[in-house]
Structure formats: structure tokens, C-alpha cells
Design a protein around this motif. Structure first.
Motif, PDB file in Angstrom:
ATOM      1  N   SER A 256       0.951  -0.977   0.491  1.00  0.00           N
ATOM      2  CA  SER A 256      -0.188  -0.287   0.108  1.00  0.00           C
ATOM      3  C   SER A 256       0.870   1.448  -0.282  1.00  0.00           C
ATOM      4  CB  SER A 256      -1.049   0.089   0.832  1.00  0.00           C
ATOM      5  OG  SER A 256      -1.735   1.247   1.546  1.00  0.00           O
ATOM      6  N   GLU A 257       0.589   1.777  -1.222  1.00  0.00           N
ATOM      7  CA  GLU A 257       1.629   3.802  -0.930  1.00  0.00           C
ATOM      8  C   GLU A 257       0.906   3.980   0.065  1.00  0.00           C
ATOM      9  OE1 GLU A 257       0.603   5.467  -4.520  1.00  0.00           O
ATOM     10  OE2 GLU A 257       1.884   4.307  -6.220  1.00  0.00           O
ATOM     11  N   ARG A 258       0.103   4.291   0.559  1.00  0.00           N
ATOM     12  CA  ARG A 258      -0.155   4.962   2.342  1.00  0.00           C
ATOM     13  C   ARG A 258       0.591   4.020   3.404  1.00  0.00           C
ATOM     14  NH1 ARG A 258      -5.052   7.697   2.463  1.00  0.00           N
ATOM     15  NH2 ARG A 258      -4.484   7.726   5.258  1.00  0.00           N
TER      16      ARG A 258
ATOM     17  N   ALA B  14       3.364   3.145   2.545  1.00  0.00           N
ATOM     18  CA  ALA B  14       4.609   3.501   2.357  1.00  0.00           C
ATOM     19  C   ALA B  14       5.435   5.223   2.747  1.00  0.00           C
ATOM     20  CB  ALA B  14       5.130   3.858   0.684  1.00  0.00           C
ATOM     21  N   VAL B  15       4.174   5.960   2.797  1.00  0.00           N
ATOM     22  CA  VAL B  15       4.279   7.555   3.020  1.00  0.00           C
ATOM     23  C   VAL B  15       3.779   7.384   4.313  1.00  0.00           C
ATOM     24  CG1 VAL B  15       3.020   9.561   3.103  1.00  0.00           C
ATOM     25  CG2 VAL B  15       2.613   8.370   1.199  1.00  0.00           C
TER      26      VAL B  15
ATOM     27  N   THR C 103      -0.192  14.558   0.559  1.00  0.00           N
ATOM     28  CA  THR C 103      -0.833  13.423   0.648  1.00  0.00           C
ATOM     29  C   THR C 103      -2.366  13.559   0.667  1.00  0.00           C
ATOM     30  OG1 THR C 103       0.503  12.687   2.111  1.00  0.00           O
ATOM     31  CG2 THR C 103       1.151  12.665   0.132  1.00  0.00           C
TER      32      THR C 103
END
Length: 840
Positions: A17-19, A21-22, A45
Motif C-alpha cells: 500500500s502506498e499509504r 510507504a508514506v 497526500t
């Protein structure tokens, strides 16, 4: 190498999930106190690395926006909880506000009017909340430094870091009181990003080891290079080589013990640069504004509230520090062609028919006749040319008798006027003008001019006689007002402890009241006068029945208001402003959650489920301080004006399309007040000390009222129904009367001892109502010459600061909201009403 279990298929499924990673990046930045970058990523974001309840999230955003007074207000209900350390909470908030003020003050290149004396006073106000004298002395020592960053504890300090640190310190104090039952949101912690990076490097090394073993080559594994992370991957593609190799091993191999190898980790930390940025400019900059949900759709721009010397809090301990940090003298073009530069007489301010058809008043009311529709005004591609100057009105009209007032003609010869244009009336009813420029050309012959002059001299003598009679009548009314036992003079100081005390003192009687657990900020009366709406710091919206105004007795006891509609947690924050649409079918509210909410209400059926229909507008990026519907006609609810903090713009919103269709720039400070009086014109008042007149058909403001010499913020503004007389209330307790047509100050006076928060003209503009933080409501009589001393009367009071006062649309009654957590409806008794005016 063979495998005993090689017949099984190896399946590898990976979900990322890119979330997440953020969040790993946010955790990395927060641990290294790189808050500026962290907050920029959050805003861009819309992702926060934390599991916060909605209330905590809102509190966090208030702190990051530097809205210190709202932070204090937000936790007011928690003060009643014994286990909540309110003193420590307030100290932490004030401490970081103090640090921010010091940071801004030491930057000489930023223009501000913050003095050392003001900072010292702020520090003294902070002292009662300090946990001990040692902590207070540490803060006092900072005043001796040339720069805040010269102190070792604040070497890397900046406002963004300070606000984030403030939240981290107060969070343990409030989180258990503001939590709600909700699924825990996964967060990154424990420097998880670094762990994954190390494991990734080790994985790459293990793959190389397996390849070396399989090809019988010499094994050389070296990941001691600190730049290993920046090297291109040694594999052409990301694969599962190591897993595949392990999967091919026979099972008995895993039963053999192996020696644990230790890992020596050397992290080469980067040298943190010395930031030479101007932090005041950083605080005041315009950051990235994403179009996502609150709180990330809104960040403070322009002049955030953190740049005020004192939070404009309703808490009494912050009295006396209400002036903003950054107050520049802002002068606009005051020579614009706005209607006419010729000053009209305002001896009698009510230049309108007051609801009566009067042919002599057509020149005045023509400014509001045949106005274009809202669609024609807002959606035309090119603005129309400015309106030509209007001819001067033939006469002024007395609001008392609605007849020609002799005062106007008499005062037209006053040396105070820069331009005098006597008006005369010929025998056949034709109005002529005598001036050095036109002379007798306005009539056409010398004979006509002589006849007209004689007629003028005769009329003037009669007018002077009428003027004397009018002055006698005015003095009698003045004496009745002042000597009335129900009305007190403005200089009389009274302490009110309850509504019962208040009911025995001012001229107006409290009829009904409504109480809240927190300060009540906003109130609005329905266009029909049957209802009034109340909005408070507790986020509650209520609509109540307006009381019966018949047979009011001076000894009546205020009763609880009848609540017809109630909506809890209508906003995430305090309800700062509200307004009914012209038809009364919609009510709009604005808040420090930066949202505008519009609810459709059918007050004939307040319990109807359709009343829950709600529109949410998210285009503001700061606290919405005021809003008002444009008054096109009684059926058009489509156009809403709004303004506040953040980008300091006035937005014009099409409610039907739920989108802003225009925005107006010009103010250099927060917008505190808006007022409109027809389909095209409105005025805005600002922290920058100016009031600006706008025409929605024009791209720029058509006139600017310059700041006062005190450079005080304009907290409230209103215009009478004729569009000629403006009243503005200032933070320095001054009320300004301004001739919009003549573009000149009529009078500036001080009806209060503290900042004025509300100004409103009565239904026929005979009186001006002002409400102040001095806990009083004062009514100013506008009957007579407005350039002379005015008749002032205390008509109502609260036990704490008064925030708003709004007239009933067609009765001599008004509603007030206060920091004493009450909203009260006031009306005069029959005896007091008889002393006010023959016409109310």
C-alpha cells in the motif's frame, strides 16, 4: 542442489500500500524532527501517521495552524473533569505561542508592530500557568537573547517544529478524554523504514551468496559501503531468488543448527544544515493546498492567527492583547469613481421612503430599482461600465415625520462642506440648481433666474423657521431619552451578575434565553422574525422560536427559549457565524474547521427528515469568520458571500452548484465581517484596518475606507438600507460613521470601553446597535445631525463579553450572544418603547 520437496509449487503473493510507504517516510521524518518536510507531505497526500480520533485530529490541526485561542476554547469542556490538567495544557500552548512571538519579533526585515513591552505583558499573563518559578525564569531569559536560536535548546527551532512539539506535549494530556471507539489505524513506528532498508540490503547480499555457492565462485560480500542504498540494484529485476533457493533445500537441512552471526550496523548521520530562512515568511507563506477532506484541504495562508499578539480568546485571562502582530498601513485608491464624489448631507441619514411611497424620494431609491438579476451579474463575461453619477437628492427626509427636513438645506451652507450645491424648487415643481458653473443656464434666461432666486430666498426663510421648530422637537426627544428611568448613560459603569440584575437596569428587557456549555458565538434571526438560530463553541446548532413581543412588562422574568430544531456536532469546531437565506429555507454556518455547511430547514415541520439535507463547502483554507446571502429577492437563495482567515479572500458561492464562482482579493489580513444591502453591493471588514466596498460585477473593490490612525482592526461592519451610511466597529472601541456617497468620515465616536464586535442598523435605520467585549449593548440614535454629539443609551448587558447582536427584521427587538454561554432575546417594555420614537 536437489530438493526433497521440490515437487511442491512455490507461490509468492505480495501486497503493498502506498499509504503505508508514506507513513514509513513520515515516521522517519518525525523521528529526526524534520517537521517542515513532514507537514508538507501530510498536506500534499492527506495522510497522517497516527491513530487519532476525529476530535484529536481537529485539535492537532488547530495547533499546526497556530490558532491558539481556538485551541484553548476547544478544551474548555474538559476543565470540568478533575483528572484533566487544564493548567498544564494552557501553559504548554501559551509557551509555544510565546516562542513563536519571539521568533517573529527578532526578524527585523518583517514589518510588524509587536513591541517588547507587549511581549513582556504576554509573558506576565502566562506566569500564573507556569508549573514553577524556574520554568517561568527560563522563558524570561529568552527575552535577553538577540535571536531565539542563540539558545542551545532552540538552536534548530522554527515555528513548524514548535507547533508539532506543542501537539506532542499536549496529546498525552487529552487523548484519553477525546478517544472514541473505532478500529485502530495501523501506524509506522520504531524507525520501521530503516529496518526495512537494512533487511533489503541483507536480502540482496544473501542472493549474491546463493549465486556464488551455486557457481562455485569465490564468495565476496561487502555491504559496508555507506552508499549502498544509492547503488543500482545488482539484480536485473526484483525476484525471489533467495526464497527459491531455500525452497529447493531438503527439509533435513533446516534441522541442523547453525551459528548466529552478528550484524554491526554503522549509520552515517547527515549534518543538519543551518536554516537561514525567514520563519515569519514561512509561517505566512502559501503552502500546497490539496483538494481532499479536512483537515488536509486547508492550511493557513496570508496572516494566520498565530501572528496575532494575543489570541482573541473569550477567556478572560487574555484581555488587553487583541492587536495583531502584523499591521501594515494599507492605502488603496480612494479616488475611484464610485457613484459621485460630491458629498451628500447626512444631517438626516435616512434617505429612503421607509416603506412609504413618496414621490419626493425617487432620486434616492433609484439606486436599488431595476437591478440586474444574480445570473446577469455573476455570469456575464465582461463587467459593465461604472454607473453614471446620480443627481443630488432634492431633500433629506426626517425619519420621525417622513417629511422634508430643513436641516439639510441649512447645513448645506456649512463651511465643513467642501462642495455646496443649494437645491431649490420652482413654482411648477421643477427642481433647479444654482452654482457658479451653470448660473442661470439651468433655467435658460435672466428673468427666470431672478424669479427662481427670489423663490429660493423665500423658501430658505421658511426652511430656517422649520429648522428651529425641528431643533426644539429634537431636544425634547433627547431629554426624554436621557431622563428616562429605564435608560442609563453610557459613562455609567454597572456590574451585572445575573439576568435578573440586568433586567432591572437597561432599557430593554430579557424575554427568553438559551444556555450552552460553552460560549455562544453566533446568532441569526429568521427573515420572518418567527425564529432565531444559535451557534456555539460546543459545535451545537439550534433553532428557537422567537418570543411573543406583545404586552411586555418591565418586571417580566426571562424564560428558557423553546428549541424547535437541534443538531449536535454540526461542525468539528466552533460555529463562528451563521445566516439565513432570503427565503428562510436555508441556514448557512461557518466554523474554524474551515467548512461552510448549509442545511435546508422547513420550520413548519422541524422534525421532518428532509431537514437533515446538508451541503458542505470546502473552498476556504482558514477559519470562516462571516458569511451572508446576497439579497436579490425573497426567492433567490443561490448566492452566498463568505470570508475569514487563510487566504483573506471573499468568496462568492453558487449554492445550487455548490462551488465558488468568484473570489475577491485585496485584504491583507483576516476578514472579520461582511454585509450586503442589494443584489450587487457588499462591504468587507478586515484585520488590516480597512473596510472595502465591492460590486460583484467589478473585478476589484470600488472603494477603500482607509485604516484609522490607531491601525485598529475592523471587527464589524454594516450599511443602512439606502446604501449611503456605513457603520464600522473597531477593536479600539471606536464606531465610525462613513458617508459612502460622499466618501468621507461623518463621525467617529466611542460608545464602548472595549472592542466592538457587532454593529447593526435597526429596521428603518433610526438606531444603530453596537455590542462589545465590555459586556454592554449600546443603542445610538441616528435622528438628527450625525456630525454633532449623538444620543447613546445602554439598552442591554451580559455578564461576559458580547459577541454578536442582531435586530428582529421588523420589530424593536434584538438577540445577543455572549461568552457567558447565553443567548438572550431583548425587547423594550411598553413604557420604554414610548420614549424611543414615534416610529420604530
Amino acid at each position: 542442489m536437489s530438493s526433497t520437496n521440490g515437487t511442491s509449487n512455490l507461490r509468492v503473493n505480495v501486497a503493498l500500500s502506498e499509504r503505508d510507504a508514506v507513513k514509513l517516510i513520515l515516521d522517519f521524518l518525525q523521528r529526526r524532527e524534520l517537521y517542515i518536510s513532514m507537514l508538507d507531505i501530510e498536506r500534499e497526500t492527506g495522510i497522517i501517521n497516527g491513530s487519532f480520533s476525529e476530535d484529536v485530529l481537529f485539535l492537532r490541526q488547530l495547533i499546526l495552524d497556530g490558532q491558539w485561542d481556538d485551541v484553548i476554547d476547544f478544551v474548555q469542556p474538559l476543565k470540568t473533569i478533575e483528572s484533566f490538567d487544564a493548567k498544564q495544557f494552557i501553559y504548554i500552548v501559551l509557551k509555544y505561542q510565546f516562542l513563536e512571538l519571539l521568533c517573529l519579533k527578532t526578524e527585523a526585515q518583517i514589518e510588524n508592530d509587536l513591541s517588547v513591552e507587549q511581549i513582556v505583558k504576554f509573558l506576565n499573563d502566562l506566569r500564573p500557568f507556569a508549573p514553577n518559578e524556574q520554568e517561568y525564569k527560563k522563558l524570561s531569559f529568552l527575552l535577553t537573547l538577540k535571536r531565539l536560536q542563540d539558545h542551545t535548546d532552540y538552536a534548530n527551532w522554527n515555528p513548524s517544529a514548535g507547533r508539532m512539539q506543542c501537539f506532542e506535549e499536549v496529546f498525552p494530556l487529552v487523548h484519553r478524554f477525546l478517544q472514541v471507539d473505532k478500529p485502530t489505524i495501523p501506524i509506522a513506528q520504531g524507525d520501521r523504514l530503516i529496518q526495512l532498508l537494512i533487511k533489503g540490503l541483507l536480502y540482496e547480499s544473501c542472493v549474491e551468496h546463493c549465486q556464488a555457492r551455486a557457481t562455485n565462485t569465490d564468495e565476496t560480500i561487502d555491504i559496508s559501503d555507506p552508499n549502498s542504498l544509492l547503488l543500482n540494484t545488482r539484480l536485473s529485476d526484483t525476484d525471489v531468488s533467495l526464497l527459491s533457493w531455500l525452497h529447493a533445500l531438503p527439509t533435513e537441512i533446516f534441522s541442523c543448527p547453525f551459528e548466529q552471526k552478528s550484524l554491526t550496523l554503522n549509520v552515517d548521520k547527515f549534518q543538519r544544515p543551518v536554516l537561514e530562512a525567514t520563519w515569519a515568511e514561512h509561517v505566512l507563506s502559501t503552502p500546497f493546498k490539496p483538494q481532499t477532506m479536512f483537515p488536509f484541504n486547508a492550511t493557513p495562508t496570508g496572516k494566520p492567527r498565530s501572528t496575532e499578539l494575543m489570541s482573541r480568546s473569550l477567556a478572560p485571562q487574555y484581555d488587553g492583547l487583541s492587536y495583531g502582530l502584523l499591521r501594515s498601513q494599507i492605502f488603496g485608491d480612494y479616488n475611484r469613481n464610485f457613484v459621485n464624489d460630491m458629498s451628500r448631507s447626512l444631517a438626516i441619514c435616512n434617505l429612503k421612503d421607509n416603506g412609504v411611497n413618496n414621490n419626493n424620494n425617487n432620486n434616492v431609491t433609484s439606486t436599488t430599482v431595476n437591478l440586474p438579476t444574480v445570473e446577469e451579474v455573476l455570469y456575464e463575461e465582461t463587467p459593465p461600465p461604472p454607473s453614471p453619477p446620480l443627481p443630488p437628492p432634492p431633500s433629506s427626509f426626517s425619519p420621525i415625520e417622513n417629511k422634508a427636513s430643513p436641516t439639510n438645506s441649512y447645513r448645506s451652507q456649512s463651511p465643513k462642506r467642501s462642495v455646496t450645491t443649494p437645491t431649490v424648487k420652482s413654482l411648477n415643481g421643477v427642481t433647479g440648481i444654482i452654482s457658479p458653473e451653470n448660473g442661470n443656464r439651468s433655467i435658460g434666461s435672466d428673468a427666470q433666474a431672478d424669479r427662481l432666486l427670489k423663490e429660493y430666498q423665500k423658501s430658505r426663510a421658511e426652511i430656517l423657521k422649520q429648522f428651529d421648530e425641528q431643533e426644539i422637537r429634537r431636544n425634547e426627544l433627547h431629554k426624554q431619552l436621557v431622563n428616562s428611568p429605564m435608560i442609563r448613560e453610557i459613562n455609567e459603569v454597572t456590574k451585572y451578575d445575573s439576568l435578573e440584575d440586568i433586567a432591572r437596569s437597561p432599557a430593554f428587557i430579557p424575554l427568553v434565553s438559551i444556555e450552552d456549555v460553552q460560549a455562544i458565538r453566533s446568532v441569526s434571526v429568521h427573515p420572518t422574525g418567527k425564529y432565531f438560530a444559535v451557534g456555539s463553541n460546543s459545535k451545537m446548532l439550534r433553532v428557537c422560536a422567537y418570543p411573543d413581543l406583545k404586552n411586555i412588562q418591565s418586571d417580566s422574568i426571562p424564560k428558557p427559549a423553546k428549541v424547535l430544531y437541534k443538531r449536535g456536532k454540526h461542525h468539528l469546531g466552533s460555529i463562528y457565524c451563521m445566516g439565513w437565506s432570503p427565503s428562510g429555507k436555508l441556514i448557512a454556518t461557518g466554523s474554524n474547521d474551515k467548512l461552510i455547511k448549509i442545511v435546508r430547514l422547513n420550520m413548519d415541520r422541524p422534525d421532518d427528515d428532509l431537514n437533515n439535507t446538508e451541503i458542505e463547502l470546502t473552498h476556504h483554507n482558514g477559519t470562516v469568520r462571516d458569511l451572508i446571502f446576497m439579497h436579490d429577492n425573497l426567492t433567490d437563495d443561490s448566492i452566498l458571500l463568505s470570508g475569514g482567515a487563510g487566504d483573506c479572500k471573499v468568496y462568492v458561492t453558487d449554492v445550487r452548484k455548490q462551488t465558488p464562482i468568484k473570489s475577491f482579493n485585496g485584504h491583507q489580513g483576516h476578514i472579520y465581517s461582511l454585509y450586503t444591502w442589494d443584489a450587487c453591493s457588499f462591504v468587507s471588514a478586515s484585520q488590516d484596518g480597512t473596510s472595502r466596498i465591492w460590486d460583484i460585477r467589478q473585478p476589484d473593490c470600488v472603494h477603500v475606507i482607509a485604516p484609522r490612525s490607531s491601525n485598529s482592526a475592523v471587527a464589524a461592519v454594516a450599511v443602512d438600507n439606502s446604501g449611503q451610511l456605513l457603520a464600522a466597529g473597531y477593536e479600539d472601541a471606536t464606531c465610525l460613521l462613513y458617508d459612502l456617497r460622499g466618501k468621507r468620515v461623518v463621525q467617529a465616536y466611542q460608545p464602548h470601553s472595549s472592542e466592538i464586535r457587532s454593529v447593526r442598523f435597526s429596521v428603518h435605520s433610526y438606531y444603530l446597535l453596537t455590542a462589545s467585549y465590555d459586556k454592554k449593548v449600546v443603542m445610538t440614535s441616528l435622528n438628527g445631525d450625525l456630525t454633532k454629539p449623538l444620543v447613546l443609551s445602554n439598552v442591554a448587558a451580559h455578564t461576559d463579553k458580547i459577541i454578536q447582536a442582531r435586530w428582529h427584521p421588523n420589530e424593536m427587538s434584538f438577540v445577543t450572544s455572549s461568552a457567558d454561554r447565553t443567548c438572550v432575546v431583548w425587547a423594550p417594555s411598553l413604557s420604554a418603547l414610548s420614549n424611543l420614537s414615534p416610529t420604530s
